[in-house]
Scaffold this motif. Structure first.
Motif, short mmCIF file in Angstrom:
data_model
loop_
_atom_site.label_atom_id
_atom_site.label_comp_id
_atom_site.label_asym_id
_atom_site.label_seq_id
_atom_site.Cartn_x
_atom_site.Cartn_y
_atom_site.Cartn_z
N TYR A 1 0.81 -1.22 0.00
CA TYR A 1 0.00 0.00 0.00
C TYR A 1 0.84 1.27 0.00
O TYR A 1 0.30 2.37 0.01
CB TYR A 1 -0.95 -0.02 1.20
CG TYR A 1 -1.88 -1.21 1.16
CD1 TYR A 1 -3.08 -1.14 0.46
CD2 TYR A 1 -1.53 -2.41 1.75
CE1 TYR A 1 -3.92 -2.24 0.38
CE2 TYR A 1 -2.36 -3.51 1.67
CZ TYR A 1 -3.56 -3.41 0.98
OH TYR A 1 -4.38 -4.50 0.89
N GLU A 2 2.16 1.13 0.01
CA GLU A 2 3.05 2.28 -0.04
C GLU A 2 3.41 2.58 -1.49
O GLU A 2 3.89 1.71 -2.21
CB GLU A 2 4.33 2.00 0.76
CG GLU A 2 4.10 1.70 2.23
CD GLU A 2 3.61 2.93 2.97
OE1 GLU A 2 3.87 4.06 2.49
OE2 GLU A 2 2.97 2.76 4.01
N PRO A 3 3.20 3.85 -1.94
CA PRO A 3 3.50 4.18 -3.34
C PRO A 3 4.95 3.89 -3.73
O PRO A 3 5.22 3.43 -4.84
CB PRO A 3 3.18 5.67 -3.42
CG PRO A 3 2.23 5.93 -2.30
CD PRO A 3 2.61 4.98 -1.21
N ASP A 4 5.90 4.15 -2.84
CA ASP A 4 7.30 3.91 -3.16
C ASP A 4 7.58 2.42 -3.35
O ASP A 4 8.41 2.04 -4.17
CB ASP A 4 8.20 4.48 -2.06
CG ASP A 4 8.07 5.99 -1.94
OD1 ASP A 4 8.42 6.69 -2.91
OD2 ASP A 4 7.59 6.45 -0.89
N ILE A 5 6.90 1.59 -2.57
CA ILE A 5 7.06 0.14 -2.72
C ILE A 5 6.47 -0.32 -4.04
O ILE A 5 7.03 -1.18 -4.73
CB ILE A 5 6.42 -0.61 -1.54
CG1 ILE A 5 7.09 -0.23 -0.23
CG2 ILE A 5 6.45 -2.11 -1.76
CD1 ILE A 5 8.57 -0.58 -0.17
N LEU A 6 5.34 0.26 -4.41
CA LEU A 6 4.73 -0.07 -5.69
C LEU A 6 5.69 0.24 -6.84
O LEU A 6 5.83 -0.54 -7.78
CB LEU A 6 3.42 0.70 -5.86
CG LEU A 6 2.39 0.12 -6.83
CD1 LEU A 6 1.87 -1.20 -6.34
CD2 LEU A 6 1.25 1.12 -7.02
N ASN A 7 6.38 1.38 -6.74
CA ASN A 7 7.37 1.73 -7.75
C ASN A 7 8.53 0.73 -7.74
O ASN A 7 9.00 0.29 -8.79
CB ASN A 7 7.92 3.14 -7.49
CG ASN A 7 6.84 4.20 -7.56
OD1 ASN A 7 5.81 4.00 -8.21
ND2 ASN A 7 7.06 5.32 -6.89
N GLU B 1 -1.19 4.04 -16.02
CA GLU B 1 0.24 3.81 -16.16
C GLU B 1 0.97 4.53 -15.03
O GLU B 1 0.67 5.69 -14.72
CB GLU B 1 0.75 4.30 -17.51
CG GLU B 1 2.22 4.01 -17.73
CD GLU B 1 2.69 4.40 -19.12
OE1 GLU B 1 3.90 4.31 -19.38
OE2 GLU B 1 1.84 4.79 -19.94
N ASN B 2 1.90 3.85 -14.42
CA ASN B 2 2.69 4.41 -13.33
C ASN B 2 3.99 4.97 -13.90
O ASN B 2 4.90 4.20 -14.23
CB ASN B 2 2.98 3.34 -12.28
CG ASN B 2 3.82 3.85 -11.13
OD1 ASN B 2 4.00 5.06 -10.96
ND2 ASN B 2 4.34 2.94 -10.32
N PRO B 3 4.12 6.29 -14.02
CA PRO B 3 5.33 6.86 -14.65
C PRO B 3 6.57 6.75 -13.77
O PRO B 3 7.68 6.99 -14.24
CB PRO B 3 4.94 8.32 -14.88
CG PRO B 3 3.92 8.61 -13.82
CD PRO B 3 3.16 7.32 -13.62
N ARG B 4 6.39 6.37 -12.49
CA ARG B 4 7.51 6.32 -11.57
C ARG B 4 8.02 4.90 -11.31
O ARG B 4 8.85 4.69 -10.42
CB ARG B 4 7.10 6.95 -10.23
CG ARG B 4 6.67 8.41 -10.36
CD ARG B 4 6.24 8.97 -9.03
NE ARG B 4 5.80 10.36 -9.14
CZ ARG B 4 5.34 11.09 -8.14
NH1 ARG B 4 5.25 10.54 -6.92
NH2 ARG B 4 4.96 12.33 -8.32
N ALA B 5 7.51 3.95 -12.05
CA ALA B 5 7.93 2.57 -11.84
C ALA B 5 9.42 2.41 -12.07
O ALA B 5 9.97 2.91 -13.06
CB ALA B 5 7.15 1.64 -12.77
#
Length: 766
Positions: A551-557, A611-615
């Protein structure tokens, strides 16, 4: 009629019945598959005329067929599917027994197209059940007509109704094993019986269902010992027979090591417990045997159980049809002195009544590892088969005119009594639906059975009884599952867009209000990598990481998630209650984060692709690390430094001994570039260009068996960021290669070859 001609007749009947039941495959061009269940989800909706899915096939669509697809693709690439990159950031594949890669009948799926591959796979599953049931029943002296009728009941029993499950692959091994035990009893000094028992055991392991394997072995052991005592007693000859049998089983264990050793290693590092239930979720229900027998032996879907007992009724593994139920009860009443009836009655009592209806024993079974590694209703498969065998013994006496069919009337009264008991108790423990229909069906079938057993001509009698048995076990349960090929894992614009995107990345289907784009592991069929995992075992450290960190955005990236599919075009979904239970048991993810920062790409049928541009790239260099002394400390550090996970890694103190650099300032990290030259399930080859030594972090799950090479020279794969792979790389331009070849597989292969080599030796010595 000679023995060989009787066998030909039996085989012709078994093949003809299957062709009749599955005729749409041959004559309408349909495909045996439960994938049209996807049609229930609007994400896969392609028209309004898709057929409704038959019950009990969800796991096949969700897991087994996608795994078949992965196996097929691996073999096309002349590779072994040791590692599956499409779920859970990578998991062992062959080591997951349910993948059943080595199951012999899967060869049809591997070499033919889907339509005919699945057709031949299921044809031989059904046919071999009938063949070996017939051979066993004939071996114990049952009339060939009675053997054919009983074999039809075994072919289309409840366990085989779930024909797409790996569990059904064990069923023919069960009857093959019984036949081999009888051969051992008759010819204790010959190779044939022991060799067939070895084959039954090995194929049962490869069939891919450890729970069914365990329970089948338990039933075999009881049957073998009881038959041995009744034939020989405990004397030197019996001890010799036991010793030879144990030796052949040991050879079988060796041969199956290529599957079992990787499985045991995976289980050792898994998040699954040896037993999944406890006293609290395996409650005792009085008279549940009455309810279960009425539901499972008479009609499907007539009873809905309350609370946690529904799995007993829904499993329907012991469904055999009312005629065989009546004949089985008749056999117990009339032929009690028969040694086979007594043996099967003991097994029936042990496998059906004891674990569920004797409170003390139920409690012990519920908390004992291995005895409850999954739902205990798998035992019911064998109780149904025991009743079929008893019923065959009774039919044999009828056909030989050695008894009058009067006992059948008593059995019918008992059946009606069970139904009455069900109607009396259902209001307290269960909910009964379609009561009138159940009563009408039971009375009609009872009358039909009472009439058929009085026919004079045995062949005519067998034909009509066989038809009734087939209808009530097979067609009566709507066992055929299939449809038009266009419903077999259909595609859509969102899937096409993800598949066309170049590079290595992962996707997630977010869940909202019980709706998601695709269930975890369906993505495997589309060659789309996912962070979720429908593997029933699961790597423990990865599961813990994802459950708590997803659930953390940085982890998702960090997890290389490039695409997110959200139902109903929403921009925000609430965190589902009890995240850990939701993810680890249902494999669904509800994102407790805004997706507004992601770029909407397209919409389809109420779903939006973002789309996740920070992946992050799948692999990247870091030049700073934190040291943890324990796994728990490593997990806490990863949570603390989650916003810096792309610049700072967490490693163990032992791994830090191999570091070739001193942690530095992450804000002024050296320049680096990582590109992939080869990316296959078991091999990854990268070109790494770094101005300074650092740690190459790969967001693939860490697991023993991965080996790293830098410019062809071996190095260590360390566990980085609690659950992922890391390799220390010196400064400069290097080729970094990772290969997956677990030691457990290598040792298992050696032991399997040794076991195969022992077979001709045993043939000569015996």
């Amino acid at each position: 009629m000679g023995k060989q001609y009787k066998l030909i007749v039996a085989c012709s009947v078994f093949a003809s019945i299957f062709i009749l039941a599955f005729s749409p495959i041959i004559f309408k061009g349909e495909i045996i598959a439960p994938a049209n269940e996807l049609y229930d989800n609007p994400f896969f909706k392609i028209d309004s005329k898709a057929p409704s899915q038959k019950p009990g096939q969800y796991d096949s669509m969700l897991a087994f067929l996608p795994w078949f697809h992965f196996d097929k693709e691996a073999l096309k690439a002349l590779s072994l599917p040791l590692w599956d990159p499409y779920q859970g950031c990578g998991v062992p594949h062959i080591a997951n027994m349910q993948s059943s890669f080595f199951y012999p009948l899967n060869i049809f799926v591997y070499i033919f197209n889907w339509r005919w591959g699945l057709f031949f796979l299921y044809f031989f599953k059904f046919f071999l059940v009938g063949l070996f049931a017939y051979l066993y029943l004939s071996e114990i002296g049952i009339d060939y007509r009675a053997s054919i009728v009983a074999s039809i009941a075994a072919m289309y029993s409840g366990s085989m109704h779930m024909f797409q499950y790996p569990a059904s692959g064990i069923v023919f091994c069960f009857f093959l094993g019984l036949w081999s035990i009888e051969l051992i009893m008759k010819y204790p000094d010959e190779f044939k019986g022991y060799g067939l028992l070895l084959v039954a055991f090995v194929i049962a392991v490869f069939a891919g269902h450890p729970e069914m394997l365990f329970f089948m072995t338990l039933v075999f052991g009881i049957y073998f010992l009881r038959r041995l005592l009744s034939e020989q007693g405990l004397n030197n000859k019996a001890y010799s027979t036991i010793g030879k049998t144990a030796l052949f089983i040991f050879i079988g264990i060796l041969i199956s090591s290529i599957q079992s050793l990787p499985f045991l290693e995976y289980l050792h590092y898994s998040s699954v417990s040896l037993f999944r239930s406890s006293i609290s979720d395996s409650s005792f229900y009085p008279l549940s045997v009455v309810v279960a027998s009425s539901n499972n032996f008479f009609a499907r879907g007539t009873i809905n159980a309350n609370t946690l007992s529904h799995v007993w009724l829904d499993a329907e593994l012991n469904y055999i049809g009312l005629p065989m139920f009546v004949f089985g009860v008749s056999g117990i009443i009339r032929l009690w002195r028969n040694k086979y009836v007594r043996t099967m009655s003991v097994l029936l009592f042990i496998t059906f009544i004891v674990p569920f209806n004797v409170p003390l024993i139920h409690t012990i079974v519920s908390i004992t590892p291995l005895l409850d590694i999954s739902q205990k209703e798998f035992l019911w498969a064998f109780s149904g088969f025991c009743l079929i065998i008893i019923g065959a013994l009774y039919l044999d006496k009828l056909f030989r005119q050695e008894i009058e069919p009067k006992t059948t009337n008593v059995a019918i009264y008992i059946t009606l009594g069970l139904t009455s008991a069900l109607l009396i108790i259902h209001s307290k423990y269960y909910t009964l639906t379609n009561v009138k229909l159940v009563v009408i069906i039971i009375i009609a079938l009872s009358v039909a059975v009472a009439f058929l057993v009085r026919l004079k001509n045995n062949t005519t009698k067998a034909i009509f009884i066989g038809i009734v048995v087939f209808v009530t076990t097979g067609l009566g349960k709507s066992m055929y599952s299939g449809g038009e090929y266009k419903y077999f894992y259909p595609t859509n614009p969102i899937i096409d867009r993800i598949q066309r995107t170049p590079g290595h990345f992962r996707s997630i289907a977010i869940m909202k209000n019980d709706l998601e784009a695709w269930g975890a592991n369906i993505n495997t069929f589309y060659d789309i990598e996912d962070v979720r995992n429908n593997d029933s075992i699961g790597i423990t450290w990865y599961n813990k990481f994802v459950v708590n960190q997803i659930y953390e955005p940085d982890i998702l990236n960090f997890l290389n998630v490039k695409y997110i599919v959200v139902p109903e075009g929403i921009y925000y979904t609430k965190i589902l209650s009890n995240k850990e239970a939701t993810f680890s048991h249902h494999y669904d993810i509800g994102m407790g984060m805004s997706v507004g920062s992601f770029k909407p790409v397209m919409e389809y049928n109420g779903f939006t692709l973002y789309e996740n541009p920070r992946a992050f790239n799948r692999a990247f260099m870091v030049y700073d690390y934190k040291i943890a002394d324990t796994h728990g400390e490593a997990f806490d550090l990863v949570r603390r430094y989650a916003p810096q996970i792309g610049r700072t890694a967490v490693i163990s103190r032992e791994a830090a001994r191999y570091a070739s650099f001193v942690p530095g300032d992450t804000m002024t990290a050296p320049a680096s570039d990582v590109s992939f030259e080869e990316y296959a399930p078991n091999r990854i080859k990268m070109r790494v260009d770094t101005s300074s030594p650092g740690l190459l972090v790969i967001s693939n799950t860490y697991f023993p068996g991965w080996h790293a090479y830098i410019d062809g020279r071996g190095t260590r794969v360390i566990r980085a960021d609690y659950a992922f792979q890391g390799v220390f790389v010196p400064g400069g331009r290097h080729e970094v290669r990772l290969d997956y070849m677990p030691l457990s597989f290598v040792i298992g292969l050696i032991l399997s070859l040794a076991g195969l080599a022992a077979i001709p030796l045993m043939y000569v010595l015996l």
